[in-house]
Scaffold this motif. Structure first.
Motif, mmCIF file in Angstrom:
data_model
loop_
_atom_site.group_PDB
_atom_site.id
_atom_site.type_symbol
_atom_site.label_atom_id
_atom_site.label_comp_id
_atom_site.label_asym_id
_atom_site.label_seq_id
_atom_site.Cartn_x
_atom_site.Cartn_y
_atom_site.Cartn_z
ATOM 1 N N LYS A 10 7.805 -1.062 -16.673
ATOM 2 C CA LYS A 10 6.520 -1.696 -17.045
ATOM 3 C C LYS A 10 6.400 -3.183 -16.425
ATOM 4 O O LYS A 10 7.516 -3.819 -16.360
ATOM 5 C CB LYS A 10 6.158 -1.771 -18.305
ATOM 6 C CG LYS A 10 6.056 -0.457 -19.107
ATOM 7 C CD LYS A 10 5.709 -0.346 -20.521
ATOM 8 C CE LYS A 10 5.061 0.867 -21.205
ATOM 9 N NZ LYS A 10 4.567 0.938 -22.209
ATOM 10 N N GLU A 36 0.701 -1.232 -0.019
ATOM 11 C CA GLU A 36 0.098 -0.024 0.113
ATOM 12 C C GLU A 36 0.962 1.297 0.057
ATOM 13 O O GLU A 36 0.472 2.198 -0.506
ATOM 14 C CB GLU A 36 -0.902 0.064 1.377
ATOM 15 C CG GLU A 36 -1.916 1.058 1.326
ATOM 16 C CD GLU A 36 -3.145 0.350 0.408
ATOM 17 O OE1 GLU A 36 -3.199 1.128 -0.827
ATOM 18 O OE2 GLU A 36 -4.281 -0.160 0.719
ATOM 19 N N TYR A 62 0.420 -7.443 1.424
ATOM 20 C CA TYR A 62 -0.938 -7.027 1.061
ATOM 21 C C TYR A 62 -2.045 -7.930 1.796
ATOM 22 O O TYR A 62 -1.856 -9.137 1.448
ATOM 23 C CB TYR A 62 -1.453 -6.394 -0.207
ATOM 24 C CG TYR A 62 -2.502 -5.717 -0.316
ATOM 25 C CD1 TYR A 62 -2.600 -4.205 -0.032
ATOM 26 C CD2 TYR A 62 -3.830 -6.265 -0.499
ATOM 27 C CE1 TYR A 62 -3.388 -3.282 -0.049
ATOM 28 C CE2 TYR A 62 -4.845 -5.363 -0.553
ATOM 29 C CZ TYR A 62 -4.790 -4.009 -0.096
ATOM 30 O OH TYR A 62 -6.014 -3.169 -0.250
ATOM 31 N N VAL A 93 -7.265 -9.104 -3.960
ATOM 32 C CA VAL A 93 -7.005 -7.883 -4.626
ATOM 33 C C VAL A 93 -5.521 -7.261 -4.495
ATOM 34 O O VAL A 93 -5.133 -6.406 -5.106
ATOM 35 C CB VAL A 93 -7.911 -6.581 -4.095
ATOM 36 C CG1 VAL A 93 -9.335 -6.802 -4.406
ATOM 37 C CG2 VAL A 93 -7.508 -6.173 -2.673
ATOM 38 N N LYS A 103 -0.853 -3.455 -9.975
ATOM 39 C CA LYS A 103 -1.132 -2.970 -11.177
ATOM 40 C C LYS A 103 -1.614 -1.562 -11.302
ATOM 41 O O LYS A 103 -1.393 -0.811 -12.227
ATOM 42 C CB LYS A 103 -2.367 -3.949 -12.039
ATOM 43 C CG LYS A 103 -1.633 -5.097 -12.326
ATOM 44 C CD LYS A 103 -2.487 -6.030 -13.342
ATOM 45 C CE LYS A 103 -3.849 -6.418 -12.615
ATOM 46 N NZ LYS A 103 -4.802 -7.172 -13.715
ATOM 47 N N GLU A 104 -2.231 -1.004 -10.118
ATOM 48 C CA GLU A 104 -2.626 0.381 -9.987
ATOM 49 C C GLU A 104 -1.045 1.198 -9.968
ATOM 50 O O GLU A 104 -1.378 2.364 -9.966
ATOM 51 C CB GLU A 104 -3.291 0.576 -8.779
ATOM 52 C CG GLU A 104 -4.783 0.184 -8.972
ATOM 53 C CD GLU A 104 -5.571 0.169 -7.666
ATOM 54 O OE1 GLU A 104 -5.069 0.739 -6.808
ATOM 55 O OE2 GLU A 104 -6.659 -0.389 -7.542
ATOM 56 N N LYS A 105 -0.064 0.533 -9.611
ATOM 57 C CA LYS A 105 1.208 1.397 -9.274
ATOM 58 C C LYS A 105 2.169 1.492 -10.464
ATOM 59 O O LYS A 105 3.067 2.090 -10.410
ATOM 60 C CB LYS A 105 1.826 0.684 -7.872
ATOM 61 C CG LYS A 105 1.007 1.058 -6.417
ATOM 62 C CD LYS A 105 1.653 0.465 -5.621
ATOM 63 C CE LYS A 105 1.097 1.006 -4.132
ATOM 64 N NZ LYS A 105 2.100 2.044 -3.627
ATOM 65 N N LYS A 120 -4.005 -6.850 -8.299
ATOM 66 C CA LYS A 120 -4.872 -5.497 -8.792
ATOM 67 C C LYS A 120 -4.403 -4.205 -8.029
ATOM 68 O O LYS A 120 -3.994 -3.150 -9.059
ATOM 69 C CB LYS A 120 -6.301 -5.343 -8.411
ATOM 70 C CG LYS A 120 -7.232 -4.360 -9.069
ATOM 71 C CD LYS A 120 -8.559 -4.895 -8.655
ATOM 72 C CE LYS A 120 -9.662 -3.613 -9.110
ATOM 73 N NZ LYS A 120 -9.886 -2.763 -8.007
ATOM 74 N N LYS A 121 -4.007 -4.258 -6.877
ATOM 75 C CA LYS A 121 -3.106 -3.145 -6.129
ATOM 76 C C LYS A 121 -1.870 -2.763 -6.952
ATOM 77 O O LYS A 121 -1.485 -1.529 -7.199
ATOM 78 C CB LYS A 121 -2.961 -3.310 -4.717
ATOM 79 C CG LYS A 121 -4.357 -3.240 -3.810
ATOM 80 C CD LYS A 121 -4.636 -1.681 -3.561
ATOM 81 C CE LYS A 121 -5.843 -1.765 -2.936
ATOM 82 N NZ LYS A 121 -6.326 -0.268 -3.075
ATOM 83 N N PRO A 156 2.543 0.642 -14.983
ATOM 84 C CA PRO A 156 1.734 0.116 -16.177
ATOM 85 C C PRO A 156 2.114 -1.294 -16.414
ATOM 86 O O PRO A 156 3.113 -1.629 -16.417
ATOM 87 C CB PRO A 156 2.483 1.217 -17.334
ATOM 88 C CG PRO A 156 3.445 1.901 -16.580
ATOM 89 C CD PRO A 156 3.425 1.530 -15.092
#
Length: 200
Positions: free
Chosen positions: A142, A29, A52, A57, A63-65, A60-61, A67
């Protein structure tokens, strides 16, 4: 748990607190992924865990950070039981490449095998695991997610490497040659052969 490679060094996404021994543990996080990746590229961190609590999830977390680039590739057998390898950037690898818009992943994998090696008459026999690694292109880090398929081919010709992709050699390798090639390959590729039970 997910295993992501940065320059062949792993970090693990986990939802378990593991007692530290030879690795560091970070909170997904609050971690600056780019800084972590730079430290791994510069050998300041050899191995680490990203924690985490929610396993569903955590990817997914991540991938938010960073590309994401999706790719497909093939572990291709011929009728002699040999596996198709490419030699690029001084290492043995398997043919793979980026997914085009609206292209199905199976088609990506088959297209890339054919483009990179000239080998056609491909059929998919099963889906293998996904592999994850972080690379840098044009100054941007990436996450590459590669979906792998086991394939077979009745191709009889001589495979030819795609020069514009920097492929120097293409070869069908038998089990003994594979063991040798994997000494000069990538950790992700070794994982596939472990899954295939070809590394005994």
């Amino acid at each position: 748990m997910y295993k992501v490679f940065v320059n062949d060094k792993p970090f693990f996404l986990t939802n378990e607190i593991i007692k530290e021994t030879d690795f560091k543990i970070f909170l997904l996080e609050s971690t600056d992924i780019k800084q972590l990746v730079i430290k791994m590229f510069n050998n300041k961190i050899k191995k680490c865990y990203l924690y985490y609590p929610d396993e569903k999830v955590m990817f997914k977390k991540l991938k938010e950070k960073i590309p994401v680039q999706r790719a497909g590739g093939g572990l291709v057998y011929n009728k002699n039981g040999e596996v198709l390898f490419i030699f690029r950037n001084g290492k043995w690898d398997l043919p793979k490449g980026g997914k085009e818009k609206r292209e199905k992943m199976k088609l990506t994998a088959m297209r890339e095998v054919e483009e990179e090696t000239g080998v056609n008459k491909l059929s998919i026999t099963k889906k293998l695991q996904k592999t994850y690694h972080i690379f840098k292109r044009n100054g941007i880090y990436k996450l590459k997610i590669t979906t792998w398929y086991e394939m077979k081919s009745d191709y009889e010709g001589i495979p030819i490497g795609q020069a514009e992709e920097g492929i120097e050699k293409v070869a069908w390798l038998n089990p003994e040659q594979i063991k040798e090639a994997l000494l000069n390959s990538y950790e992700n590729i070794k994982l596939l052969f472990e899954e295939e039970k070809l590394l005994q």
